[in-house]
Design an enzyme around this catalytic site. Structure first.
Site, PDB file in Angstrom:
ATOM      1  N   TRP A  78      31.346  37.210  40.868  1.00 53.12           N
ATOM      2  CA  TRP A  78      31.195  35.787  40.826  1.00 53.12           C
ATOM      3  C   TRP A  78      29.911  35.433  40.008  1.00 53.12           C
ATOM      4  O   TRP A  78      29.636  34.348  39.750  1.00 53.12           O
ATOM      5  CB  TRP A  78      31.467  35.198  42.069  1.00 53.12           C
ATOM      6  CG  TRP A  78      30.152  35.153  42.915  1.00 53.12           C
ATOM      7  CD1 TRP A  78      29.345  36.345  43.310  1.00 53.12           C
ATOM      8  CD2 TRP A  78      29.561  34.355  43.800  1.00 53.12           C
ATOM      9  NE1 TRP A  78      28.085  36.146  43.777  1.00 53.12           N
ATOM     10  CE2 TRP A  78      28.335  34.682  44.302  1.00 53.12           C
ATOM     11  CE3 TRP A  78      29.833  33.103  44.107  1.00 53.12           C
ATOM     12  CZ2 TRP A  78      27.534  34.028  45.380  1.00 53.12           C
ATOM     13  CZ3 TRP A  78      29.140  32.215  45.070  1.00 53.12           C
ATOM     14  CH2 TRP A  78      27.933  32.809  45.593  1.00 53.12           C
ATOM     15  N   ASP A  79      29.233  36.448  39.291  1.00 57.40           N
ATOM     16  CA  ASP A  79      28.066  36.140  38.679  1.00 57.40           C
ATOM     17  C   ASP A  79      28.093  35.109  37.732  1.00 57.40           C
ATOM     18  O   ASP A  79      27.210  34.498  37.249  1.00 57.40           O
ATOM     19  CB  ASP A  79      27.474  37.257  38.387  1.00 57.40           C
ATOM     20  CG  ASP A  79      26.911  38.182  39.493  1.00 57.40           C
ATOM     21  OD1 ASP A  79      26.005  38.337  39.980  1.00 57.40           O
ATOM     22  OD2 ASP A  79      28.230  39.108  39.996  1.00 57.40           O
ATOM     23  N   GLU A  87      27.424  37.902  52.980  1.00 61.35           N
ATOM     24  CA  GLU A  87      28.055  39.104  52.968  1.00 61.35           C
ATOM     25  C   GLU A  87      27.847  39.716  54.464  1.00 61.35           C
ATOM     26  O   GLU A  87      28.467  40.859  54.777  1.00 61.35           O
ATOM     27  CB  GLU A  87      27.783  40.309  51.897  1.00 61.35           C
ATOM     28  CG  GLU A  87      28.632  39.730  50.616  1.00 61.35           C
ATOM     29  CD  GLU A  87      28.411  40.588  49.767  1.00 61.35           C
ATOM     30  OE1 GLU A  87      27.145  40.877  49.377  1.00 61.35           O
ATOM     31  OE2 GLU A  87      29.498  41.111  49.158  1.00 61.35           O
ATOM     32  N   LYS A 102      22.682  36.976  54.941  1.00 60.26           N
ATOM     33  CA  LYS A 102      22.147  37.862  53.779  1.00 60.26           C
ATOM     34  C   LYS A 102      21.594  37.069  52.913  1.00 60.26           C
ATOM     35  O   LYS A 102      20.610  37.296  52.211  1.00 60.26           O
ATOM     36  CB  LYS A 102      23.075  38.927  53.334  1.00 60.26           C
ATOM     37  CG  LYS A 102      22.661  39.657  52.469  1.00 60.26           C
ATOM     38  CD  LYS A 102      23.609  40.767  51.911  1.00 60.26           C
ATOM     39  CE  LYS A 102      23.468  41.537  50.732  1.00 60.26           C
ATOM     40  NZ  LYS A 102      24.598  42.317  50.347  1.00 60.26           N
ATOM     41  N   GLN A 103      22.411  35.876  52.686  1.00 62.32           N
ATOM     42  CA  GLN A 103      21.910  35.090  51.323  1.00 62.32           C
ATOM     43  C   GLN A 103      22.605  33.645  51.456  1.00 62.32           C
ATOM     44  O   GLN A 103      23.270  33.481  52.470  1.00 62.32           O
ATOM     45  CB  GLN A 103      22.601  35.618  50.077  1.00 62.32           C
ATOM     46  CG  GLN A 103      24.284  35.843  50.069  1.00 62.32           C
ATOM     47  CD  GLN A 103      24.943  36.873  49.450  1.00 62.32           C
ATOM     48  OE1 GLN A 103      25.130  37.897  50.287  1.00 62.32           O
ATOM     49  NE2 GLN A 103      24.859  36.957  48.229  1.00 62.32           N
TER      50      GLN A 103
END
Lengths: 789, 789
Positions: A345-346, A484, A604-605
């Protein structure tokens, strides 16, 4: 490191992988990294020439498992060029004393320069300078100039150049158990005078590759060939102190190129017609100069230098040359083999930047997704849904390529991988369609391919939503958000989470935008779409309904990452930090302890906070309002604080998103996170991953941070909205952009002041909206605005 | 022939080639013609499935000459399906009595239907109905439904289907001495249940082709395979009077397709996922319905029926599916092998029509030319000129593919072929760039690729012009105009003519438009272009100068086709008509007599008069004015008369251009020529050439004749200009068009009246200009205009 040059001096093999990665050269069509041939043996482990979109699939039996992997293929190496005193040993740092070595990546000119001085004996020094380019105006060409200067002696030097087909995908150590032999049916040959060629195919996708190399020197050139290598030899007479030059020019074509008949013929023709190095360099410099102008970015200090490096790397993967290729945005660009060159998805972090400089590149990347719309529909059908489900990872044909198991190196256990439950890629594609059309004014695209994608993505979300009578809300269950760490409820028999806030809010946004588009479509076109898709008023009412009733969970006065998140345990962050130091991969740490990160309020993010990255505060408030919630500043700030303290930043995107969100929240910590985002690849913050390929999303995101994040720039309703939130550390800077047919519009931010210049043209004026006023800037005018203290 | 159906009854093998050609089915991606398998042996000589842009080059030694030909490749035949009473003979008109046979091409639905009744014995009739489609919504699919009805008996029927790779390019008898074996490395296989596949490659261009076929019947299907053929067999039980159906579904992919990994895998997956025939038919009908709406054309009578056939054929070669392919406009579409599928200048007659209905298709076709701009620059360099020279004939990679010798079948002599001196293709490309941008409002294209092409084509013309001190004019010497009779001056040692009026006037137009674009380009973009091309003010001044001083020759008060044309002898037209009847190929007749058509005032087709086709009277007067000439109506009418009486109409384009020009000149003969244009292919007026492929330019030109020719429609300066010149025979008709983001704008012409309806949308109003007034039509409005008597 100087302003426009990325430099390393000395000779430090330990850092070589990182250096090689940041010293990749590309032009959108292909990119090459790797050691120059005169370097030591341990360096040449990491060559790599990757051509955009050339994938191949191999199957390996690993530990009793049949593992299938689709890789971005490492093409034959065009770099080899070695030399030795006549009949002596080939010169490398292993065979000769290196008196000096330096390497500089010249960002302004797209040139990699290496200088090495070999001590051949008392008072005998061979000085070697190499300049390497991957041509930015002629995308199929690359060139390597080598200059030799004998200091203190006269002598003959043997030089040998090669094209080397004996490469494999071996750039990522942990993939090396997998079969990386993608190239097959190798043939070599020569075309006199002095040109050699190599052709081969990829093993399963059968892409044909043709490469041809010409060597030019002031001495007779002979050619040689082997089964998978071919090259030239030349013996140079080195007079003392005078520089002798050898130029290698290389052409690459693959069978995926349009407008050719045969890739090898095309490569041979092209290298034959290529001008000499100086002329090639000249057109290369002009092309880079133009790219820098289109993406002008005048940011002072170290941040500016890093941003230029990031821009340089973005342009190697995605340049105007990409606009005619069927390629997506690979997570690691064309810079390394990590993630196998897959597309995730970058693009969500890349296209909003490109939209305002290279709209034709954005358009091409959206067409790449549109070409895979049928496959995304098939993927949706496979999970029992209507509409389009874009995959979490994909390569050549738009199929889901996510692994189904992964190894925790800490525990040695193979674990099921549920990352394909990240179904939010479609929202990213829809967001990019919308942003592109607003920035470019490309109504044609919006009404045709854009509408088709928006509609099918919206349909997927609407069909994924189920009505919960108890909640009185629609829900999207069994998914993963961007974070994630969380792929299931603790002890749940099935993976997936319910009502991920990021997923549900972006789904509501997609549904609302799809309804907007359908409302404004010219009637004949709307009828076409309805007929082709079976869309009727009933379905539109359902979309309207779902877009207003999707469940957004809350707990403790903050937005919950997903339903039930509030019930998770608090992690002992301090204890784990003390015990493990780096806890970015907390998931692996806990799994190895027999625990699972799914039990904890630990991310995580950025997940919820991604909403603050995608939407301005005003737009996010509207969106929550549409969903029946009041999102005031306090709620948002509480939410920011909540997740900020519960995130391990195990993704390069995390610093970026947090920096962006905190800047908009006018928080002092913003700069710390922005710096982390800026330093992600240059300092290899994710522990050795930069050497396997740069993090393209994070790199582009930092560019967008100064372009949209800190300026509050939005392209909305035909106007350019601005709402600057300069950071004390970054309050004076300027950049240019392309907007709705205007080229080179310049924005300059100074403390308390904003300046917009529109170059002369026959276009309409630009409407600028600030929170407290609206102005219209005519072509040829500069508008200076005083910002509220 | 009924309104929407093109029908043939009876069984007339003699006309079969013409019938097969007009009964081609395609969708832009590929097209298939050929006999249905139950027909007689002599019919199956002309199968043919051509995929857009799939070229291959072969070399043959013919009569001591090494002849190289690049062909549009005939792909494996997907049609074969034969049947026989159990264990009897396969039924064909040779083996069984055909009681009835009819074939109908349903234009509205893109369906080819055949009905045949075989008499198998007293009171025993097998009735067979077949429906064939090449899918218009799923471009990789085709399908064939066969319905069997036993009348008066019960029995078993064996049916055998096949994919047949044993095809060659053999559709044009006079090419059969050349090697036509383009397919190689044939493999076949089966995928149970009931699917077979075939894969192969083209011989030199190495395009991989994958084809898969599924057979569906109410009985067990078995598969079979041979080296280059594979298929299915099924034994059907035919109950009396009840229809039994067999459906064949075929998928085709080539390695030129984007978004696939392997063409065979993609074909197998696609055919496996394809829905049943009824559902396929449904989506196919919807797609055709939408095409007909986008190109709505309400012309009464026979003209309307023929125009629908023409539109149908245009859409088979150039449909929205073409918009994502790298393909040009082959002169004979995808309908036959004549001219080897090469691309000439026919797009000049096609794009202006497409611009106003399928702008995305036009854009793609212009991008096809843009991708070959580098090659056109190389072609210019090869003749010692700067800029871009688009070739007279080209195929895969944009190289000149014109033959260098051709055979006069009348004399048996091989003659040098100078047709590559037709350098006016670049003007056609430039004209199309301009028209597309005006019609679509695509400023982005104009400022980027469009400007690049215009600039290089203009530069070629400017660099081709030499100053003649005596004339005080610039001249372009040594070229050929569109008229192919004239390639040299009589007795001249070198080929080529000077100052072809069509070439010089269009060159002046291109130079003027290039200057216009450069003037209106946003400054940053203009700077980019100047840097990349080395364009400076001096060169622009030269363009301005050349565009005003190009020599236009005149003689006897008319525009001369070229300098010196007036000195040529008059031909004894009557004498030659008496002697030869058909004198369309006067060049061959005279050469066989030992004479040459170069000696005479005789043209094969419109040359000077093409100017009246491209430009409205007002624009042409301006253009001549810029060149220092007064072009009044009388001069133009004299010129029209002059050439009208000296043209043999040996090209299908000739009737079209003359009809158009005469209509604008309000001359009574106009209808005769229009009719000739309309009847070109349906009556095969060029003597047997339709069977080798339809004449796509002439077909599209007739559509544009009613769209732009008779209405005087121009898209210029942001407005829609109209100046109707209805013919008595064609004075009431309507059509819709797409214009600058408006969809479905409807124009209706009635004697003395013109009506324009703009559908509701959020677009700007449309400015309409008539010779005597200007009106503005808002979306949602209808404007009725009374035309001056």
């Amino acid at each position: 490191m100087t302003g426009w040059t990325w430099e390393y001096d000395g000779y430090e093999p330990a850092d070589e992988r990182l250096r090689e990665s940041l010293c990749t050269l590309g032009n959108g069509y292909f990119a090459t990294r790797g050691a120059l041939p005169e370097c030591a043996a341990d360096e040449v482990h990491y060559p790599g020439t990757y051509a955009a979109g050339c994938y191949d699939r191999l199957t390996t039996d690993v530990a009793g498992r049949r593992v299938e992997n689709e890789d971005l293929v490492n093409l034959p190496n065009w770099l080899p060029l070695r030399f030795r005193p006549a009949d002596g040993q080939w010169l490398t740092p292993d065979t000769a004393r290196v008196a000096e070595h330096g390497q500089a990546l010249h960002l302004d000119s797209g040139l990699l320069e290496r200088r090495t001085r070999y001590t051949l004996g008392a008072d005998r020094v061979l000085s070697v300078r190499q300049q390497r380019l991957v041509h930015m105006a002629e995308p199929h060409l690359a060139a390597l100039r080598t200059e030799f200067t004998a200091e203190g002696f006269t002598g003959d030097l043997d030089v040998e150049a090669a094209l080397d087909g004996g490469v494999t995908n071996a750039g990522v150590p942990r993939y090396r158990d997998l079969d990386g032999r993608h190239l097959t049916r190798m043939h070599t040959g020569t075309v006199e005078p002095g040109t050699v060629w190599l052709r081969c195919r990829t093993r399963t996708s059968d892409i044909r590759i043709g490469m041809a190399a010409r060597l030019t020197a002031d001495a007779p050139v002979t050619t040689w060939r082997e089964a998978s290598r071919a090259g030239q030899r030349v013996r140079l007479r080195l007079p003392p102190g005078r520089t002798v030059t050898v130029d290698k020019t290389v052409a690459l074509h693959t069978s995926r190129d349009p407008a050719i008949s045969d890739p090898l013929d095309a490569a041979i023709d092209r290298v034959g017609a290529a001008p000499a190095f100086d002329e090639l360099l000249d057109s290369h410099l002009t092309a880079w100069d133009q790219l820098w102008r289109r993406a002008e970015l005048d940011v002072p200090g170290e941040a500016g230098r890093i941003l230029r490096l990031h821009l340089f790397h973005v342009l190697q993967t995605l340049s105007p040359h990409t606009a005619d290729l069927d390629v997506g945005v690979p997570a690691r660009g064309l810079h390394g083999e990590a993630y196998r060159g897959h597309v995730f998805w970058d693009e969500l972090f890349v296209l909003p930047y490109l939209d305002l400089h290279f709209p034709e590149v954005s358009r091409a990347l959206l067409r790449y997704r549109h070409r895979r719309l049928d496959q995304a529909r098939a993927t949706a059908r496979a999970v029992g849904r209507r509409g389009a489900l874009y995959p979490w990872q994909s390569g050549s044909d738009g199929r889901e390529e996510s692994q189904e198991v992964h190894l925790n190196p800490r525990s040695g256990r193979w674990l099921p991988d549920h990352s394909r439950l990240q179904r939010h890629v479609g929202s990213a594609v829809a967001y990019n369609v919308w942003q592109y059309c607003e920035a470019s004014g490309d109504t044609e695209f919006l009404h045709t391919r854009g509408a088709e994608m928006l509609l099918q993505i919206a349909r997927f979300w609407a069909d994924s939503a189920t009505w919960d009578e108890g909640l009185g809300r629609h829900r999207i269950r069994g998914v993963m958000g961007p974070d994630e760490y969380h792929d299931a409820y603790p002890d749940a028999p099935h993976p997936g989470l319910d009502d991920n806030a990021y997923t549900n809010v972006t789904a509501a946004w997609v549904l609302a935008r799809a309804l907007d588009v359908l409302r404004t479509l010219p009637e004949p076109r709307r009828r076409e779409l309805a007929e082709r898709t079976g869309l009727d008023d009933g379905e539109l009412e359902q979309w309207e309904d779902v877009s207003r009733t999707l469940h957004v969970p809350f707990h403790d006065g903050v937005i919950s990452q997903f339903e039930g998140y509030g019930d998770l345990a608090e992690l002992d962050w301090e204890g784990h930090r003390r015990q493990y130091g780096d806890i970015r991969r907390l998931d692996r740490i806990l799994e190895a302890e027999g625990d699972t990160v799914n039990r904890y309020k630990a991310s995580k993010q950025a997940d919820v906070l991604m909403l603050g990255y995608l939407f301005s505060p005003a737009e996010l408030q509207d969106l929550f309002g549409r969903l029946g919630h009041r999102l005031d500043d306090e709620l948002w700030l509480r939410t920011v604080d909540h997740y900020l303290h519960r995130t391990s930043h195990g993704s390069t995107l995390s610093g970026l998103v947090h920096g962006w969100v905190l800047a908009r929240a006018r928080r002092a910590e913003a700069w710390t996170y922005c710096q982390e985002a800026l330093r992600g690849d240059i300092a290899d913050l994710q522990g050795g991953t930069t050497g396997e390929g740069v993090h393209l999303g994070a790199m582009a995101g930092t560019l967008d941070l100064v372009q949209r994040g800190l300026t509050g720039l939005e392209t909305r309703d035909g106007a350019l909205w601005l709402d600057p939130v300069p950071l004390p550390e970054l309050s004076s800077y300027g950049f240019s952009l392309r907007y709705q047919g205007h080229w080179g519009v310049r924005l300059r931010l100074e403390p308390g002041r904003l300046e917009v210049t529109v170059p002369p043209s026959d276009r309409s004026p630009i409407d600028i909206r600030l929170p407290d006023r609206a102005v219209r800037v005519e072509p040829g005018e500069t508008c200076r605005l005083v910002l509220p203290g």
